[in-house]
Design a protein around this motif. Structure first.
Motif, PDB file in Angstrom:
ATOM      1  N   LYS A 142      -2.704  -1.741  -7.512  1.00 60.23           N
ATOM      2  CA  LYS A 142      -2.882  -1.278  -6.137  1.00 60.23           C
ATOM      3  C   LYS A 142      -4.134  -0.407  -5.976  1.00 60.23           C
ATOM      4  O   LYS A 142      -4.753  -0.394  -4.917  1.00 60.23           O
ATOM      5  CB  LYS A 142      -1.637  -0.519  -5.675  1.00 60.23           C
ATOM      6  CG  LYS A 142      -0.388  -1.387  -5.575  1.00 60.23           C
ATOM      7  CD  LYS A 142       0.837  -0.578  -5.148  1.00 60.23           C
ATOM      8  CE  LYS A 142       2.071  -1.460  -5.063  1.00 60.23           C
ATOM      9  NZ  LYS A 142       3.286  -0.699  -4.674  1.00 60.23           N
ATOM     10  N   SER A 143      -4.500   0.303  -7.037  1.00 66.33           N
ATOM     11  CA  SER A 143      -5.676   1.183  -6.968  1.00 66.33           C
ATOM     12  C   SER A 143      -6.767   0.756  -7.940  1.00 66.33           C
ATOM     13  O   SER A 143      -7.717   1.502  -8.179  1.00 66.33           O
ATOM     14  CB  SER A 143      -5.268   2.630  -7.275  1.00 66.33           C
ATOM     15  OG  SER A 143      -4.651   2.716  -8.550  1.00 66.33           O
ATOM     16  N   GLN A 145     -10.019  -0.788  -9.683  1.00 62.26           N
ATOM     17  CA  GLN A 145     -11.398  -1.093  -9.322  1.00 62.26           C
ATOM     18  C   GLN A 145     -11.839  -2.419  -9.935  1.00 62.26           C
ATOM     19  O   GLN A 145     -12.850  -2.986  -9.536  1.00 62.26           O
ATOM     20  CB  GLN A 145     -12.328   0.028  -9.805  1.00 62.26           C
ATOM     21  CG  GLN A 145     -12.062   1.372  -9.145  1.00 62.26           C
ATOM     22  CD  GLN A 145     -12.200   1.315  -7.633  1.00 62.26           C
ATOM     23  OE1 GLN A 145     -13.217   0.843  -7.113  1.00 62.26           O
ATOM     24  NE2 GLN A 145     -11.186   1.770  -6.916  1.00 62.26           N
ATOM     25  N   GLY A 157      -4.060  -4.406  -2.538  1.00 62.12           N
ATOM     26  CA  GLY A 157      -5.073  -3.548  -3.144  1.00 62.12           C
ATOM     27  C   GLY A 157      -6.459  -3.972  -2.709  1.00 62.12           C
ATOM     28  O   GLY A 157      -6.684  -5.129  -2.329  1.00 62.12           O
TER      29      GLY A 157
END
Length: 339
Positions: A142-143, A145, A157
């Protein structure tokens, strides 16, 4: 003795940096110089360091296909995985990409985050297949990079894509087919409690039943285990005979095979005394007698689409981040008309 990059540079009469830039695809190297370097490397037997090439950010992109819980999840059959891999590789070989396959259990996902795993393996992105909502990577993504495309499990995300099947629509359509054959009492042999695909398939079944003012007789969880499905159906038939449900709708083809075996061993016939449906489109489902009526979810196309989407996200191209692959209802004599 191993041939080094400096040996190639000496043979051509250029610097080590020039040889490195030639192998890493930089455009500021004259074509005749590049060809001379490649010819010398071939003659000397020099093999470039692929890890260094990946770290340079040039040349072939390397991505992972992460099979989450493959060793423990009975729902991930060999055929489904192979088809998905074939689709991803079909895309990769025509787009200068490489895929490395990793098998990670739910416990292993707790040891290193998704970002850490990709960083340690110099990966530019990954596809995740078999992910559960209870897995650590489900939250990590979800977070994240690092770009990732999930197959069958939707994760929201910034750098995440999703490829799946309209499980609810597919199961509703299958249920309509069953009801059109005059079946009114349905038992659902489900997969796993925490699997989102199972929840969506159950939702589609119940939606179609409600449209006919019908309700589901039973919802049994099998953990995608054919033997467990066989036990459940055997017990059900022993208790109800032909006075109970007339159809066993299954969350997978393997479950359907277990149900069909139970019907036969109980002295009845699939397609005549009881109807059976599956889901997946496995080849083995077409080899039984009768063949299993099922949903072919086109796993090879899912793999291809996931690789294509991952490539686009890595290259910062604007593409839809969610895609449903068309399914096909495969009809057979396992769903007979109920009298």
């Amino acid at each position: 003795m191993a041939v080094l990059i400096k040996d190639v540079a000496k043979a051509v009469g250029v610097s080590v940096g020039t040889v490195s830039r030639a192998f890493n695809g930089y455009s500021d190297i004259r074509e005749e110089t590049k060809q001379a370097i490649l010819a010398a490397a071939k003659e000397l037997g020099y093999v470039p360091n692929l890890n260094a090439k990946r770290l340079s950010g040039k040349g072939c992109q390397t991505m992972a296909i992460i099979l989450a819980g493959f060793m423990a999840d009975r729902g991930l059959t060999d055929e489904l995985v192979i088809k998905m891999l074939r689709g991803a590789c079909r895309y990769a070989i025509t787009h200068d990409m490489e895929f490395a396959v990793y098998v990670l259990s739910s416990e292993q996902q707790k040891e290193k985050s998704f970002e850490q795993f990709c960083g340690e393996h110099s990966l530019t992105g990954a596809m995740c297949f078999g992910l559960k909502t209870t897995d650590a990577y489900y939250e990590n993504l979800k977070s994240s990079q690092t770009p990732c495309v999930t197959v069958d499990v939707l994760v929201e995300g910034k750098n995440i894509g999703y490829v799946g099947t309209d499980d609810e629509g597919a199961f509703a359509e299958m249920t309509e087919l069953v009801l059109s054959h005059n079946h009114k009492r349905v038992v659902f042999l489900n997969g796993r409690r925490n699997a989102t695909v199972c929840a969506r398939r159950l939702a589609g079944l119940e939606k179609a039943l409600r449209s006919r003012n019908l309700t589901l007789e039973e919802n049994y969880y099998t953990d995608f285990n054919a033997e467990r499905a066989q036990e459940i159906v055997s017990e059900y038939i022993a208790q109800h005979g032909t006075d109970g449900a007339s159809v066993f709708m299954c969350a997978s083809d393997l479950i359907a095979l277990g149900a069909s075996n139970a019907i036969r061993k109980s002295g009845y016939l699939t397609g005549k005394d009881f109807a059976v449906t599956g889901f997946d489109g496995l080849h083995i489902a077409s080899l039984t007698d009768p063949a299993i009526t099922t949903i072919n979810q086109n796993m090879e196309e899912k793999g291809y689409a996931a690789a294509e989407m991952l490539h686009a996200i890595i290259d910062c191209r604007r593409v839809p981040r969610q895609r449903l692959i068309p399914y096909t209802v495969v009809r057979s004599e396992s769903v007979g008309f109920h009298h």
